[in-house]
Design a protein around this motif. Sequence first.
Motif, PDB file in Angstrom:
ATOM      1  N   PHE A  82      22.243  42.551  37.606  1.00  0.00           N
ATOM      2  CA  PHE A  82      23.071  42.489  38.496  1.00  0.00           C
ATOM      3  C   PHE A  82      24.640  43.141  38.120  1.00  0.00           C
ATOM      4  O   PHE A  82      25.486  43.287  39.368  1.00  0.00           O
ATOM      5  N   LEU A  83      25.119  42.627  36.898  1.00  0.00           N
ATOM      6  CA  LEU A  83      26.225  43.369  36.267  1.00  0.00           C
ATOM      7  C   LEU A  83      26.548  44.475  37.124  1.00  0.00           C
ATOM      8  O   LEU A  83      27.393  45.006  37.710  1.00  0.00           O
ATOM      9  N   TYR A  84      25.017  45.455  36.720  1.00  0.00           N
ATOM     10  CA  TYR A  84      25.518  47.267  36.680  1.00  0.00           C
ATOM     11  C   TYR A  84      26.067  47.365  38.785  1.00  0.00           C
ATOM     12  O   TYR A  84      27.118  48.368  38.700  1.00  0.00           O
ATOM     13  N   PRO A  85      25.294  46.949  39.700  1.00  0.00           N
ATOM     14  CA  PRO A  85      25.436  47.298  40.895  1.00  0.00           C
ATOM     15  C   PRO A  85      27.127  46.545  41.096  1.00  0.00           C
ATOM     16  O   PRO A  85      28.079  46.962  41.992  1.00  0.00           O
ATOM     17  N   LEU A  86      27.338  45.427  40.408  1.00  0.00           N
ATOM     18  CA  LEU A  86      28.006  44.516  41.029  1.00  0.00           C
ATOM     19  C   LEU A  86      29.392  45.357  40.180  1.00  0.00           C
ATOM     20  O   LEU A  86      30.107  45.741  41.063  1.00  0.00           O
ATOM     21  N   ALA A  87      29.283  45.547  39.264  1.00  0.00           N
ATOM     22  CA  ALA A  87      30.593  46.979  38.644  1.00  0.00           C
ATOM     23  C   ALA A  87      30.988  47.740  39.329  1.00  0.00           C
ATOM     24  O   ALA A  87      31.801  48.709  39.626  1.00  0.00           O
ATOM     25  N   GLY A  88      30.008  48.257  39.803  1.00  0.00           N
ATOM     26  CA  GLY A  88      29.671  49.321  40.552  1.00  0.00           C
ATOM     27  C   GLY A  88      30.134  49.196  41.911  1.00  0.00           C
ATOM     28  O   GLY A  88      31.354  50.334  42.438  1.00  0.00           O
ATOM     29  N   SER A  89      30.051  48.637  42.126  1.00  0.00           N
ATOM     30  CA  SER A  89      30.353  48.650  44.096  1.00  0.00           C
ATOM     31  C   SER A  89      32.334  48.139  43.553  1.00  0.00           C
ATOM     32  O   SER A  89      33.347  47.919  44.929  1.00  0.00           O
ATOM     33  N   LEU A  90      32.448  47.600  42.565  1.00  0.00           N
ATOM     34  CA  LEU A  90      33.859  47.213  42.454  1.00  0.00           C
ATOM     35  C   LEU A  90      35.077  48.613  42.256  1.00  0.00           C
ATOM     36  O   LEU A  90      36.068  48.360  43.144  1.00  0.00           O
ATOM     37  N   LEU A  91      34.723  48.921  40.982  1.00  0.00           N
ATOM     38  CA  LEU A  91      35.197  50.027  41.041  1.00  0.00           C
ATOM     39  C   LEU A  91      35.139  51.329  42.278  1.00  0.00           C
ATOM     40  O   LEU A  91      35.946  51.922  42.453  1.00  0.00           O
TER      41      LEU A  91
END
Length: 108
Positions: A82-91
Motif C-alpha cells: 500500500f505504500l507505493y500507491p500512497l506515495a504516488g498519490s501524494l507526490l
Amino acid sequence: MTYLLMSVPFIVIAGVVFAIGCRHAAALGGIRPYLLSWAAAAVTLLVLTAVFDNAMMAAGLFDYGADKISGARLGLMPLEDFLYPLAGSLLLAGLWQLLGSHRKDALA
C-alpha cells in the motif's frame, strides 16, 4: 533491505511535496478541493491495489520473500504494497498543484 525500509524515502519525499502543495492550495483558497481530490484518488488506488495484488498473487504471478516483508498481510498481499500507491498519490497531487495553472486570477 526490507520493502518497508526501501519505501521510507519515497514516502518522505512524496509527503514533503504534498505538504508544499497543501500550503500552495491554502494560499489560493482551495485547500478543501485539493484534499478531497487527493483522498478520492488515494482511496481508489488503494482499493485497486488490494484487489489486483491479491488476484495476481493468487494466480501465482509473483510473491514476496518472507524475510523482506513485515509479515502483516491483507489477504495474500503484504501491507507494504500500500505504500507505493500512497506515495504516488501524494507526490502526484502535490506536483499537480504546484505545476498546474492554479493562479488566484484563474480562480476568479
